[in-house]
Design an enzyme around this catalytic site. Structure first.
Site, PDB file in Angstrom:
ATOM      1  N   SER A 147      -5.869   1.427  -1.029  1.00  0.00           N
ATOM      2  CA  SER A 147      -6.983   0.732  -1.675  1.00  0.00           C
ATOM      3  C   SER A 147      -8.192   1.653  -1.736  1.00  0.00           C
ATOM      4  O   SER A 147      -8.360   2.528  -0.886  1.00  0.00           O
ATOM      5  CB  SER A 147      -7.356  -0.514  -0.867  1.00  0.00           C
ATOM      6  OG  SER A 147      -8.524  -1.110  -1.379  1.00  0.00           O
ATOM      7  N   TYR A 160      -9.392  -4.331   7.121  1.00  0.00           N
ATOM      8  CA  TYR A 160      -8.614  -3.964   5.921  1.00  0.00           C
ATOM      9  C   TYR A 160      -8.897  -2.517   5.521  1.00  0.00           C
ATOM     10  O   TYR A 160      -7.971  -1.727   5.300  1.00  0.00           O
ATOM     11  CB  TYR A 160      -8.982  -4.929   4.787  1.00  0.00           C
ATOM     12  CG  TYR A 160      -8.314  -4.632   3.466  1.00  0.00           C
ATOM     13  CD1 TYR A 160      -6.993  -4.998   3.232  1.00  0.00           C
ATOM     14  CD2 TYR A 160      -9.007  -3.991   2.432  1.00  0.00           C
ATOM     15  CE1 TYR A 160      -6.379  -4.732   2.010  1.00  0.00           C
ATOM     16  CE2 TYR A 160      -8.410  -3.728   1.213  1.00  0.00           C
ATOM     17  CZ  TYR A 160      -7.091  -4.096   1.008  1.00  0.00           C
ATOM     18  OH  TYR A 160      -6.487  -3.839  -0.205  1.00  0.00           O
ATOM     19  N   LYS A 164      -6.285   0.678   5.514  1.00  0.00           N
ATOM     20  CA  LYS A 164      -5.961   1.433   4.291  1.00  0.00           C
ATOM     21  C   LYS A 164      -6.337   2.914   4.454  1.00  0.00           C
ATOM     22  O   LYS A 164      -5.659   3.789   3.900  1.00  0.00           O
ATOM     23  CB  LYS A 164      -6.653   0.811   3.078  1.00  0.00           C
ATOM     24  CG  LYS A 164      -6.131  -0.588   2.730  1.00  0.00           C
ATOM     25  CD  LYS A 164      -4.661  -0.577   2.307  1.00  0.00           C
ATOM     26  CE  LYS A 164      -4.217  -1.896   1.697  1.00  0.00           C
ATOM     27  NZ  LYS A 164      -2.824  -1.882   1.232  1.00  0.00           N
TER      28      LYS A 164
HETATM   29  N1  LIG Z   1      -5.677  -6.796  -6.154  1.00  0.00           N
HETATM   30  C1  LIG Z   1      -6.570  -5.864  -5.840  1.00  0.00           C
HETATM   31  O1  LIG Z   1      -7.741  -5.892  -6.281  1.00  0.00           O
HETATM   32  C2  LIG Z   1      -6.157  -4.738  -4.923  1.00  0.00           C
HETATM   33  C3  LIG Z   1      -7.054  -3.655  -4.800  1.00  0.00           C
HETATM   34  C4  LIG Z   1      -6.709  -2.603  -3.964  1.00  0.00           C
HETATM   35  C5  LIG Z   1      -5.508  -2.619  -3.281  1.00  0.00           C
HETATM   36  N2  LIG Z   1      -4.668  -3.678  -3.418  1.00  0.00           N
HETATM   37  C6  LIG Z   1      -3.399  -3.640  -2.678  1.00  0.00           C
HETATM   38  O2  LIG Z   1      -2.332  -3.906  -3.556  1.00  0.00           O
HETATM   39  C7  LIG Z   1      -1.238  -4.473  -2.820  1.00  0.00           C
HETATM   40  C8  LIG Z   1      -0.699  -5.685  -3.562  1.00  0.00           C
HETATM   41  O3  LIG Z   1      -1.721  -6.645  -3.697  1.00  0.00           O
HETATM   42  P1  LIG Z   1      -1.757  -7.716  -4.887  1.00  0.00           P
HETATM   43  O4  LIG Z   1      -3.175  -7.823  -5.291  1.00  0.00           O
HETATM   44  O5  LIG Z   1      -0.746  -7.417  -5.904  1.00  0.00           O
HETATM   45  O6  LIG Z   1      -1.351  -9.046  -4.070  1.00  0.00           O
HETATM   46  P2  LIG Z   1      -0.747 -10.451  -4.582  1.00  0.00           P
HETATM   47  O7  LIG Z   1      -0.970 -10.630  -6.034  1.00  0.00           O
HETATM   48  O8  LIG Z   1      -1.290 -11.470  -3.649  1.00  0.00           O
HETATM   49  O9  LIG Z   1       0.837 -10.290  -4.341  1.00  0.00           O
HETATM   50  C9  LIG Z   1       1.333 -10.165  -3.050  1.00  0.00           C
HETATM   51  C10 LIG Z   1       2.859 -10.186  -3.094  1.00  0.00           C
HETATM   52  O10 LIG Z   1       3.361  -9.992  -1.775  1.00  0.00           O
HETATM   53  C11 LIG Z   1       4.149 -11.148  -1.378  1.00  0.00           C
HETATM   54  N3  LIG Z   1       3.943 -11.340   0.057  1.00  0.00           N
HETATM   55  C12 LIG Z   1       2.825 -11.776   0.681  1.00  0.00           C
HETATM   56  N4  LIG Z   1       3.024 -11.784   2.013  1.00  0.00           N
HETATM   57  C13 LIG Z   1       4.303 -11.362   2.228  1.00  0.00           C
HETATM   58  C14 LIG Z   1       5.084 -11.157   3.383  1.00  0.00           C
HETATM   59  N5  LIG Z   1       4.613 -11.365   4.607  1.00  0.00           N
HETATM   60  N6  LIG Z   1       6.348 -10.695   3.236  1.00  0.00           N
HETATM   61  C15 LIG Z   1       6.866 -10.457   1.997  1.00  0.00           C
HETATM   62  N7  LIG Z   1       6.155 -10.622   0.867  1.00  0.00           N
HETATM   63  C16 LIG Z   1       4.889 -11.076   0.979  1.00  0.00           C
HETATM   64  C17 LIG Z   1       3.648 -12.265  -2.251  1.00  0.00           C
HETATM   65  O11 LIG Z   1       4.618 -13.300  -2.412  1.00  0.00           O
HETATM   66  P3  LIG Z   1       4.720 -14.549  -1.371  1.00  0.00           P
HETATM   67  O12 LIG Z   1       3.314 -14.990  -1.077  1.00  0.00           O
HETATM   68  O13 LIG Z   1       5.526 -15.545  -2.118  1.00  0.00           O
HETATM   69  O14 LIG Z   1       5.406 -14.011  -0.150  1.00  0.00           O
HETATM   70  C18 LIG Z   1       3.429 -11.515  -3.560  1.00  0.00           C
HETATM   71  O15 LIG Z   1       4.655 -11.276  -4.203  1.00  0.00           O
HETATM   72  C19 LIG Z   1      -1.771  -4.742  -1.402  1.00  0.00           C
HETATM   73  O16 LIG Z   1      -1.370  -3.708  -0.539  1.00  0.00           O
HETATM   74  C20 LIG Z   1      -3.294  -4.691  -1.587  1.00  0.00           C
HETATM   75  O17 LIG Z   1      -3.950  -4.296  -0.416  1.00  0.00           O
HETATM   76  C21 LIG Z   1      -4.957  -4.746  -4.222  1.00  0.00           C
END
Ligand SMILES: NC(=O)c1ccc[n+]([C@@H]2O[C@H](COP(=O)([O-])OP(=O)(O)OC[C@H]3O[C@@H](n4cnc5c(N)ncnc54)[C@H](OP(=O)(O)O)[C@@H]3O)[C@@H](O)[C@H]2O)c1
Length: 253
Positions: A147, A160, A164
């Site tokens: 991130s 967090y 990261k």
């Molecule tokens: N979105 C942003 O702005 C952003 C920015 C920087 C970095 N990131 C990073 O990007 C990555 C993905 O984030 P995202 O924004 O795509 O999140 P998201 O839309 O909330 O998706 C998370 C995914 O992980 C699954 N999940 C959650 N907890 C889990 C567990 N314990 N075991 C297995 N699967 C699990 C969820 O499905 P279920 O809930 O059904 O399990 C879902 O498929 C993360 O590492 C985050 O830190 C995101």
């Protein structure tokens, strides 16, 4: 460089946390580029939808219901992966959590431990299991979804951000150690991307306009825009890239 350097034909890619958001976008992007997939999340129904779409591109997909936020879930996920695929070519460590915003001075130990266990130790454990398989088969590719918060501090997001920042160094050390096994390891640091995870940030108009004003492109990103970078890192196009931390932020300052 040719177009085939951006293809993943016949390779096996494992993406954690892949029923929605960035993980789903990466899994679909890889499938379109020719890869067979193993995907996971805690809810089978949403996973099945993603698997259906992947299969519609003519690829294989193994959806596994697993909690990969802790060791047991990671191990049982990979046990199932190895029942279907003997060799893994690509691992994307994507699952990250940020369960509670609080200043570090007030951060509960249980929150700190959960964040570190999922975001940092989880990436290590999955990389160890996948990495040994890659080493035994002559090489592979690991991509860690980190991130912008791992580079730039955010008040209230201490645990967090620190986890990261740890992912970024995990990436660099693993790349140094794994290059001799022909395994490349890189990290992607997204800025604000429109997903469920970050909804609290982009749904609040005040927060959204602050983010937009601090970005050269004056908008937030979409999950597919992170998937483009992941494809570049997974494919041969990036053959001389390892131990690097690449930003996908739309020009955040
Ligand atoms: N979105 C942003 O702005 C952003 C920015 C920087 C970095 N990131 C990073 O990007 C990555 C993905 O984030 P995202 O924004 O795509 O999140 P998201 O839309 O909330 O998706 C998370 C995914 O992980 C699954 N999940 C959650 N907890 C889990 C567990 N314990 N075991 C297995 N699967 C699990 C969820 O499905 P279920 O809930 O059904 O399990 C879902 O498929 C993360 O590492 C985050 O830190 C995101």
């Amino acid at each position: 460089m040719e177009w085939k350097d951006f293809e993943l034909t016949g390779r096996v890619a494992v993406v954690t946390g892949s029923s929605r958001g960035i993980g789903k976008a990466i899994a679909l992007r890889f499938a379109k580029a020719g890869a067979n997939l193993a995907i996971c999340s805690r809810h089978m129904q949403e996973l099945e939808e993603v698997a259906k779409e992947i299969r519609s591109y003519g690829r294989k997909c193994l959806p596994v219901e697993a909690n990969v936020g802790q060791r047991q879930g990671i191990e049982s996920f990979f046990a199932k992966v190895f029942e279907s695929y003997s060799q893994i070519n690509i691992l994307v460590n994507n699952l990250g959590i940020n369960p509670k915003l609080s200043f570090l001075i007030d951060t509960e130990e249980s929150v700190w431990d959960r964040v570190m266990e999922t975001n940092l130790k989880g990436y290590l454990l999955a990389s160890q299991i996948a990495g040994r398989n890659m080493r035994d088969h002559g090489g592979g590719n690991i991509i860690n979804i980190s991130s912008f918060g791992g580079i730039q501090p955010a008040r209230g997001g201490g645990a967090y951000c620190i986890s990261k920042a740890g992912v970024n160094m995990l990436t660099k050390v693993m790349a140094q150690e794994m290059a001799r096994d022909n395994i490349r390891v890189n990290a992607i640091c997204p800025g604000l991307i429109r997903t469920e995870f970050s909804r609290v940030l982009w749904e609040d108009p005040k927060n959204l306009s602050y983010r937009v004003e601090n970005s050269a492109m004056r908008r937030i990103g979409e999950p597919e825009e992170v998937a483009g970078m992941a494809l570049y890192l997974a494919a041969d196009a990036s053959s001389f890239v390892t131990g690097d931390v690449l930003l996908v932020t739309g020009g955040r300052i």
